[in-house]
Design a protein around this motif. Structure first.
Motif, PDB file in Angstrom:
ATOM      1  N   ASP A 112       4.870  44.292  46.855  1.00 14.61           N
ATOM      2  CA  ASP A 112       4.728  45.736  46.688  1.00 14.61           C
ATOM      3  C   ASP A 112       3.426  46.180  47.326  1.00 14.61           C
ATOM      4  O   ASP A 112       2.349  45.812  46.881  1.00 14.61           O
ATOM      5  CB  ASP A 112       4.731  46.045  45.179  1.00 14.61           C
TER       6      ASP A 112
ATOM      7  N   SER B 247       7.165  48.869  46.984  1.00 14.99           N
ATOM      8  CA  SER B 247       8.274  48.032  47.456  1.00 14.99           C
ATOM      9  C   SER B 247       8.918  47.134  46.414  1.00 14.99           C
ATOM     10  O   SER B 247       9.958  46.534  46.686  1.00 14.99           O
ATOM     11  CB  SER B 247       7.812  47.162  48.621  1.00 14.99           C
TER      12      SER B 247
ATOM     13  N   LYS C 250       4.649  45.712  39.513  1.00 19.29           N
ATOM     14  CA  LYS C 250       3.600  45.507  40.507  1.00 19.29           C
ATOM     15  C   LYS C 250       2.315  45.263  39.720  1.00 19.29           C
ATOM     16  O   LYS C 250       1.809  46.150  39.053  1.00 19.29           O
ATOM     17  CB  LYS C 250       3.449  46.765  41.380  1.00 19.29           C
TER      18      LYS C 250
ATOM     19  N   ASP D   6       8.079  57.213  48.555  1.00 15.05           N
ATOM     20  CA  ASP D   6       7.103  56.373  47.861  1.00 15.05           C
ATOM     21  C   ASP D   6       5.967  57.182  47.243  1.00 15.05           C
ATOM     22  O   ASP D   6       4.963  56.623  46.821  1.00 15.05           O
ATOM     23  CB  ASP D   6       6.518  55.358  48.858  1.00 15.05           C
TER      24      ASP D   6
ATOM     25  N   THR E 183       4.706  56.072  43.852  1.00 14.21           N
ATOM     26  CA  THR E 183       4.255  54.692  43.666  1.00 14.21           C
ATOM     27  C   THR E 183       2.995  54.340  44.456  1.00 14.21           C
ATOM     28  O   THR E 183       2.235  53.459  44.065  1.00 14.21           O
ATOM     29  CB  THR E 183       5.378  53.720  44.094  1.00 14.21           C
TER      30      THR E 183
END
Lengths: 507, 491
Positions: free
Chosen positions: B174, B178, B192, B430, B433
């Protein structure tokens, strides 16, 4: 910095190699400004970021692992010993060691650079400042020194090129001087002293040929009296002290020639060709790489605390300058002899071992003469190292002691030394003297007999001498020594000859 | 044997002697045969190698005892950017198509030491660059909930395989989401860890200052068990640290009322107009559930979070441009077939032919932002923004918040090809995140609902550095209060 080498092209039509008078008129008009960058390979057992051996001369690609081969997924781990070595250097040149320094990636493509970047230090090196004092008494200030990894080597053969990555990841410190040097001789002196220093510190073996001590020179010239610096060129590929001086001299003349013809010096990277003695343009400023430095995210900032610095200070050996001062005082040597002997720590140790062996049989000055003249000459001619030389400090001490005790003459000693250098020391000087019957004759009655024979055998010269040609005294000394095979004590020969000649004059 | 097994249940049955690693391997391989092809989740499935691995696990169990092996007999799938010695490690790229790893990543060694074994290697976006798994040189991975949809990325193979129960756990990596985003798209759990918790040695680097390896599992408890094994200082990774609060599975077991009395922060920036309405509905319900479980809800702000995508695409691409420089066709990997070219051409052709479009785009972007004259305007500035974002998170936690709750992705899974022509829309996948990576925080995605079309939606919990315990305890409490993690795709 290990930059790739682009195609070459010449800058200005080549001139005849340097001649002396040309050089002196150029130096009357222009002042060279020289700065030097030196790469010292640190002689730690293992590489900078992995556990591979740093030993020189292994089979190609033998000293490698996934880390120094730049395989996917590997990470660097800093070798602590490298940092200790680097600290020792900084202490020896009185540089400022920074508590925090940062590793950076310097990016370019070249087959000898496995990761596509070199891990080095850029805007935050581990030390800045410091200085080196030259023979002339002049100080050359240091700009900085930083820790970095070496690249591998490209080997070009038959139809292919090969890459040997044994050297990739070997630790270096790059030492950058300020542009404080004003002539080629000082440049060479600076480098010799720097080499001597890193060898004394036992952090680098200073081998120019094997590339463990490498130099690039930045050179510009300016009309005498002008303050502003001229445009500089960087010369790479300088692999001997002699070539460094030659290259700098050539480059000064090349730049002067350009300016004399109303042309401009272009900022370029030059390559020195030892065969022709010329520098050639490798790439221009426009062609220079954009290295895209940025902080290495795989390594934390390097922290060097005061305790660690003190620990390394305690580990410092005696440095060349201090050793030279001590040699002058302790061994009653001239500044010159002390400087020569301490220019290399192994030579200095060798000298002190001979002094110890001789143990007062002759003065330390005489030992110094032997080491700096006879011994050094043979050592250089025959590429001896001073740690394990074929003629050891014991051999040389024994030989010098034989002179001191009057067993052999200095002349015999020199002959013997040359023989030992040529054929090896055998059972040592003492044994050789015995075997060859070289013991000096100090028996005055024997000497008297030989001299009387010489005088009788040369009646013409004798008559001339007695008639007032005093110069012929030397002729009779020579004849006497010749007849005796050089074995007679020269002082006694002198004394007895004088006595006998005076007697004949009176008689 | 059925393969609807969890990490925990496998370990228990192995310890009870009712299951062997070989039986486990055979069962999963059997199921994989039928399904992996549909999903395109696997890059390397070597049955003989997997069975040999299982044998190794059995041997270790025999020697050390299952009771002392925290992951005894647990099969694990590995994202193909993590090195397993002797097996191909392609990173989903043509340039490493035939590259066989010469060493084991630290995580592989740790997993094997704990009794687990490697079952196979998984598809991914090329060099972990992507949010849909459409950037693999070996074809896209499909979402097991609906094969027309993407599984998310870049650990799309990991998420799809675990969701389809082809293994109870997979490793992902990640860099900007990811692990979490594909976990959310596939209805599973993805963690993560705090930067530095899990060794990166053997993980092919994308953005070195952002990358972390983490587990994708079917539930929070399994994630905790695997994290216990992955966590630890590694002398081979200078950025790894000794985790101050390890022992996650134990912490879960002793905190049954995980959310009671906790303060859950809701960052307003993630709940604005950009949020897909269906995701919004799921998140509102999740917030209500969290509240019901005893947590206090507090609205907070992360004023600089809107700059996170921009800062991320400067920092991650800058690092990637250097990290991917080693793929030059000289020592290993793909080299152009064209003969007799100059060195410069060899580099250019090898890299032009070997890398895919997205990777080349990011290498160029990263090269540009580090160029002389642009460094300060881009790279240096992005790092300042990164620092501001870290401070925003710190301020939120300092205001009494234990964990932050956000959507994992602003949208539910999208169709294959839907966003390929619009990289910016893809990058915005994303947005929820990326900030977590920039700040080096731990984040977990857990399933929290389904869209009308039946596709999974995930929520993300974020904790302060090294507070994986808080994260796992909170996620576990939510999981116990809801049923979403029990849903399985009907593949």
């Amino acid at each position: 910095m290990n930059a790739p080498q682009n195609g070459t092209k010449t800058s200005r039509p080549s001139e005849a190699p340097v001649n002396k008078s040309q050089e002196s008129t150029v130096l009357d008009r222009y002042e060279p400004v020289i700065g030097l960058e030196v790469h010292c390979q640190l002689k730690t057992k293992t590489k900078l970021f992995c556990g591979c051996s740093t030993s020189f001369g292994a089979m190609p690609n033998h000293n490698t692992c996934p880390i120094c081969l730049g395989h996917p997924g590997v990470l660097p781990v800093l070798n602590r010993e490298v940092v200790n070595f680097a600290i020792r250097f900084a202490l020896a040149v009185e540089a400022n060691i920074h508590e925090i320094s940062v590793f950076a990636r310097k990016q370019y493509f070249y087959p000898d650079l496995p990761k596509g970047y070199q891990i080095t230090q850029f805007d935050l090196p581990y030390c800045t400042g410091g200085k080196m004092i030259l023979a002339s008494g002049k100080a050359v200030r240091l700009m900085r020194a930083h820790i970095e990894e070496d690249a591998g080597k490209n080997v070009h053969g038959d139809e292919s090129s090969y890459v040997d990555l044994n050297r990739a990841g070997v630790p270096l410190i790059e030492i950058v001087s300020e542009a404080d040097i004003r002539n080629p001789e000082d440049a060479a002196d600076y480098l010799k002293r720097l080499r001597s220093l890193v060898r004394s510190l036992d952090i680098c073996d200073g081998n120019l040929e094997e590339g463990s001590f490498r130099c690039d020179a930045n050179i510009s010239i300016r009309p005498r009296g002008q303050e502003k610096f001229g445009t500089r060129c960087e010369i790479k590929n300088l692999n001997s002290f002699r070539n460094i001086e030659r290259a700098i001299k050539y480059e000064i003349l090349r730049q002067a020639d350009l300016l004399d013809h109303g042309e401009k010096v272009l900022q370029q990277t030059m390559l020195f060709d030892a065969a022709s003695g010329k520098t050639q343009a490798m790439r221009s400023k426009e062609e220079s790489h954009d290295y895209r430095y940025f902080p290495e995210p795989d390594l934390l900032p390097l922290r060097i605390d005061a305790a660690r610095i003190e620990e390394q200070r305690k580990a410092l050996p005696e440095l060349p300058e201090a050793m030279a001062r001590r040699f002058q005082e302790q061994h009653a040597l001239s500044a010159y002899d002390a400087a020569v002997l301490t220019s290399d720590k192994d030579l200095a140790n060798f000298y002190e071992a001979v002094v110890k062996r001789v143990d007062g049989a002759v003065t330390e000055k005489i030992v110094a003469n032997w080491v700096t003249s006879e011994y050094l000459r043979e050592a250089n001619n025959r590429s001896w190292d001073f740690i394990n030389p074929p003629i050891t400090s014991d051999h040389l001490g024994e030989l010098i002691e034989l002179i001191g005790k009057g067993v052999i003459s200095g002349r015999i000693a020199k002959t013997l030394f040359e023989e030992m250098a040529e054929k090896g020391p055998g059972n040592g000087p003492k044994a050789m003297v015995q075997e060859q019957g070289l013991v000096q004759v100090s028996d005055t009655s024997e000497i008297r007999g030989v001299i009387n024979n010489v005088l009788d055998a040369n009646p013409g010269q004798l008559a001339e001498y007695l008639g007032g040609r005093d110069k012929l005294f030397g002729f009779f000394v020579g004849q006497t020594m010749k007849v005796s095979g050089g074995k007679m004590n020269p002082q006694l020969v002198n004394d007895v000859l004088k006595e006998l000649l005076d007697a004949r004059r009176k008689g | 044997m059925t393969v609807n097994l969890t990490v925990k249940s496998i370990v228990e049955q192995i310890r009870a002697g009712s299951l062997t690693p070989t039986a486990v391997a055979e069962a999963y391989l059997q199921r994989t045969k039928n399904i992996a092809q549909k999903l395109n989740s696997h890059l390397h499935l070597d049955e003989a190698a997997a069975l040999a691995e299982a044998k190794g696990s059995a041997q270790r169990i025999k020697e050390i005892g299952a009771d002392r092996l925290p992951l005894a007999g647990v099969p694990i799938l590995i994202k193909d950017n993590i090195c397993v010695r002797g097996s191909k490690t392609t990173c989903g790229s043509k340039i490493l198509e035939n590259y066989v790893a010469t060493y084991d990543a630290t995580v592989i060694r740790r997993l094997r030491d704990a009794g687990a074994f490697v079952l196979g290697k998984l598809n991914m976006d090329e060099f972990a660059m992507g949010s849909s798994n459409e950037n693999s040189a070996f074809g896209p991975v499909r979402n097991p909930w609906n094969l027309d949809y993407v599984p998310g990325g870049s650990s799309g193979g990991s998420a799809a395989a675990v969701a389809a129960r082809l293994a109870p756990v997979a490793l992902g990596s990640d860099t900007g989401g990811s692990i979490r985003q594909p976990a959310s798209f596939c209805g599973i759990v993805g963690l993560k860890p705090t930067y530095g918790t899990v060794s990166r040695f053997g993980l092919v680097a994308f953005g070195s200052s952002l990358d972390q390896i983490g587990p994708l599992t079917c539930n929070v408890e399994d994630a905790a068990m695997v994290m216990d094994v992955l966590t630890g200082l590694d002398a081979k990774d200078s950025t790894s640290v000794q985790h101050p609060h390890a022992g996650f599975a134990k912490a879960l077991a002793s905190h049954s009322d995980g959310l009671k009395g906790k303060t859950v922060g809701i960052p307003e920036e993630f709940f604005d107009s950009g949020l897909d309405p269906e995701v919004g509905v799921c998140l509102e319900r999740a917030i209500a559930d969290v509240q019901k479980a005893g947590a206090k809800i507090k609205r907070v702000r992360l004023p600089n979070i809107s700059y996170s995508v921009a800062a991320y695409y400067v920092i991650a691409t800058a690092e990637a441009s250097a990290n991917l420089a080693r793929f030059d066709g000289i020592r290993y990997g793909y080299r152009t077939k064209e003969a007799g070219v100059s060195l410069k051409e060899l580099y250019r052709k090898t890299r032009s032919e070997g890398f895919g479009q997205e990777v080349k785009q990011r290498i160029m972007l990263g090269t540009f932002v580090l160029s002389s004259g642009y460094y300060d305007a881009f790279y240096a500035k992005a790092n300042k923004v990164r620092e501001l974002i870290s401070r925003d998170f710190a301020a939120a936690f300092d205001s009494g918040v234990d964990v932050l709750l956000t959507p994992t992705s602003p949208t539910p899974p999208f169709k294959l090809g839907e966003k390929l022509s619009d990289p910016l829309a893809m990058y915005l996948s994303d947005i929820c995140t990326i900030g977590v990576n920039l700040a080096g925080l731990p984040g977990i995605s857990v399933p929290c609902g389904r869209t009308n079309a039946g596709l999974p939606v995930g929520m993300q919990l974020i904790a302060p550095k090294f507070n994986e315990q808080t994260l796992l305890i909170g996620a576990h409490a939510y999981e116990r209060a809801t049923e979403w993690h029990k849903d399985q795709p009907a593949i």
